[in-house]
Design a protein around this motif. Structure first.
Motif, short mmCIF file in Angstrom:
data_model
loop_
_atom_site.label_atom_id
_atom_site.label_comp_id
_atom_site.label_asym_id
_atom_site.label_seq_id
_atom_site.Cartn_x
_atom_site.Cartn_y
_atom_site.Cartn_z
N HIS A 74 2.23 1.64 -3.51
CA HIS A 74 1.12 1.92 -4.42
C HIS A 74 0.65 3.36 -4.25
O HIS A 74 0.32 4.03 -5.26
N GLN A 75 0.64 3.86 -3.02
CA GLN A 75 0.23 5.25 -2.78
C GLN A 75 1.24 6.21 -3.41
O GLN A 75 0.85 7.22 -4.01
N ASN A 114 5.23 1.35 -8.34
CA ASN A 114 4.17 0.36 -8.28
C ASN A 114 4.69 -1.04 -8.60
O ASN A 114 4.30 -2.03 -7.98
N ARG A 158 0.52 6.25 -7.02
CA ARG A 158 -0.67 7.05 -7.35
C ARG A 158 -0.34 8.54 -7.37
O ARG A 158 -0.80 9.28 -8.25
N ALA A 209 0.83 -1.21 0.00
CA ALA A 209 0.00 0.00 0.00
C ALA A 209 0.86 1.26 0.00
O ALA A 209 0.52 2.26 -0.64
N GLY A 268 -4.63 4.09 2.36
CA GLY A 268 -5.37 4.13 1.11
C GLY A 268 -6.65 3.34 1.13
O GLY A 268 -7.41 3.35 0.14
N SER A 274 -3.69 -3.55 -9.76
CA SER A 274 -2.75 -2.59 -9.18
C SER A 274 -2.06 -1.78 -10.27
O SER A 274 -1.96 -0.55 -10.19
N THR A 295 -7.73 1.48 -4.06
CA THR A 295 -6.83 0.70 -3.21
C THR A 295 -7.63 -0.29 -2.39
O THR A 295 -7.21 -1.44 -2.19
#
Length: 581
Positions: free
Chosen positions: A126-127, A196, A130, A123, A266, A483, A501
């Motif tokens: 991934h954040q 990512n 983003r 996470a 997220g 993802s 998410t």
């Protein structure tokens, strides 16, 4: 990776591509050899065979087969194996050396790859992806706006047919701004995909059977189990084992990971903080003060030292003061303590000693012949007398100033932190989690996702090619695609296209059904230390006893980080210096 020598990085990438290529060829050949007569008539199968047969890369000329490899890749075909890793670390020089990114040290801190820490690790990246993807979108919109303005000016200039110096300058300015913005958009998009892609390997680990375990908790259980065995102490000194026990028994917060997916960064608009607390996530905290990382790990000063004026603290302060100028004072009999320490009541003294021993601060040495002894470890012996006296004075305060125990608590925390790093860096304890990891990766385990409660079996490594793993492979692959696609959508559209998410998190397995169990159980309950029908009992009855001489031999070789114990953390030297007593 971004700061590595480009030539070394290219060699690494080509080597990975080469390994993947040959591994896929092997998988294809295995599948082709296993086809039934019915499967051979399937159109999809036939199309795949035709595609492979007509591919020159897959089927090079006979004379090239022996020497066929990717340009600049290392000779080792499979770099993931031990020979390949050694080749990469030594021949290409791509392994980090002389710092906390040394291979063994990062391996010792790899609890971030195990559920639920893998959820938080994914996470976090991934954040970041983003946020970078949104920047890419914004930069691209700025580029489009600048290009539209340039186009408007160009249209005016073309229709007028007259030379307009100011308008031409404005036109070129917009073109330049558009080019800069487009370049910035490309760089941000690359950063988004890079973050990512790295984060997705944590997402995939969340599907690996051997990664459903809380690694730190397993290590604590292993210590506790070893204490029930007659051969516990034949690989560690009493002093070392005492440190390890303090972490295994007295630091429950260390393994208290957050299993609630709604608390993952997220998961919704309110969850903006990454709550990962594994060793690697904490090591990555960019603060100079080691105490920040101490607190983030969930470590705490032993209870016996937390209250100024308590019998335990009174005894400790007296003991430490006397040991400053006389190392012989580190060892005391009960009689000598009763005679010389401030605790003159035997019941009071025995209670304080019991608590200090239980908290693994003082070590009890039962003698076969002669008086039993209580030993104060050398790390509690003050090395800077003035600093120690200052801490005691501040703790007591005076008539005008209330007591402040901060200095003493910091010194005590430094000792606990030393114990933790000793625990983390012990190769035998690390080996216990590897043993459990391998059992589940090879044999597999049934899991449920959090979205549809679909039951499927997951494995690890090549064992995922077992006959009952297809659903799990498909499920994890689709989740990884979600993802990636969320980031691509933000780059291209400015939004994730509905792939939130939370959508992705809910798909990750959060319950298991071990073989022989009649019903699934959530992973947190599976790890409950008092549940004799769950994971701890399985470890103690099956996994830990199966560890043999070869596993124990690892411990005899020393630390997990290839003997370079100082690299287990950037705080190693700090807490071993003047910060401690």
């Amino acid at each position: 990776m971004k700061t590595a020598d480009p030539k070394v990085r290219w060699t690494l990438i080509q080597s990975v591509r080469q390994e993947t290529f040959f591994r896929l060829k092997d998988i294809y050949n295995q599948l082709k050899g296993s086809l039934t007569d019915t499967e051979k008539t399937d159109k999809n199968v036939q199309d795949a065979e035709t595609m492979m047969e007509n591919n020159e890369r897959v089927n090079p000329k006979v004379k090239d087969k022996l020497n066929y490899k990717f340009k600049d890749a290392i000779l080792q075909d499979y770099i993931s194996g031990v020979p390949g890793q050694i080749n990469l670390l030594t021949v290409t020089g791509s392994g980090a050396k002389g710092n906390t990114n040394e291979y063994g040290a990062t391996l010792a801190r790899n609890a971030c790859h195990f559920v639920p820490e893998s959820w938080h690790a994914w996470a976090g990246y991934h954040q970041q992806a983003r946020e970078a993807a949104k920047k890419a979108w914004d930069f691209q919109q700025s580029a489009e706006t600048a290009k539209e303005a340039a186009a408007t000016i160009y249209g005016v200039l073309s229709s007028s047919g007259e030379e307009q110096t100011d308008s031409q300058a404005e036109y070129h300015k917009n073109i330049e701004e558009a080019e800069k913005a487009e370049q910035a958009a490309k760089e941000a998009a690359n950063e988004a995909l890079l973050n990512n892609g790295f984060g997705d390997h944590y997402l995939q680990d969340s599907y690996a059977a051997g990664h459903m375990i809380n690694k730190t908790q397993i290590m604590q259980w292993f210590v506790q189990w070893l204490d029930t065995q007659s051969w516990t102490m034949d690989f560690a000194s009493a002093e070392t084992w005492h440190k390890i026990q303090q972490i295994a028994y007295k630091q429950p917060g260390l393994a208290a990971s957050i299993y609630d997916k709604s608390q993952v960064q997220g998961a919704d608009a309110t969850q903006t903080t990454n709550r990962a607390k594994n060793p690697q996530a904490v090591e990555d905290i960019k603060k100079d003060d080691w105490k920040v990382r101490f607190d983030a790990l969930g470590l705490q000063v032993p209870a016996s030292l937390q209250t100024p004026g308590s019998p335990e603290r009174t005894l400790m302060e007296w003991w430490q003061t006397h040991a400053m100028s006389n190392t012989a004072a580190l060892e005391q009999t009960q009689a000598s303590l009763l005679s010389n320490s401030p605790l003159k009541d035997a019941t009071n003294l025995n209670s304080a000693l019991t608590n200090l021993v239980n908290d693994r601060i003082v070590r009890f040495d039962k003698k076969t012949f002669g008086a039993d002894k209580y030993i104060l470890p050398t790390e509690y012996m003050p090395k800077d007398q003035e600093k120690f006296k200052s801490a005691l004075a501040a703790s007591k305060g005076d008539a005008t100033t209330p007591g402040d125990d901060t200095q003493y608590q910091r010194m005590a925390a430094a000792v606990t932190y030393q114990d933790y790093l000793e625990f983390l860096n012990n190769a035998y304890l690390q080996k216990s989690t590897n043993a459990l990891h391998n059992v589940f990766c090879e044999n597999g385990i049934k899991v449920y996702d959090g979205a549809s409660n679909q039951l499927f079996r997951v494995y690890g490594d090549d064992a995922m090619f077992n006959k009952d793993s297809a659903i799990g492979v498909k499920h994890s692959g689709e989740t990884a695609n979600m993802s990636r696609d969320a980031i691509r959508n933000i780059i291209k559209l400015g939004n994730d296209g509905g792939i939130t998410t939370q959508n992705i998190l809910t798909r990750l397995p959060n319950s298991v059904q071990p073989d022989g169990a009649s019903a699934p159980v959530d992973i947190a309950t599976w790890h409950h230390p008092t549940r004799q029908d769950q994971l701890k009992a399985y470890c103690e009855k099956t996994v830990f006893p199966s560890m043999g001489i070869a596993d124990k031999f690892v411990a005899l070789k020393g630390s997990a980080s290839s003997g370079m114990s100082n690299f287990i953390s950037k705080d190693k030297e700090k807490v071993h210096g003047s910060e401690a007593f």
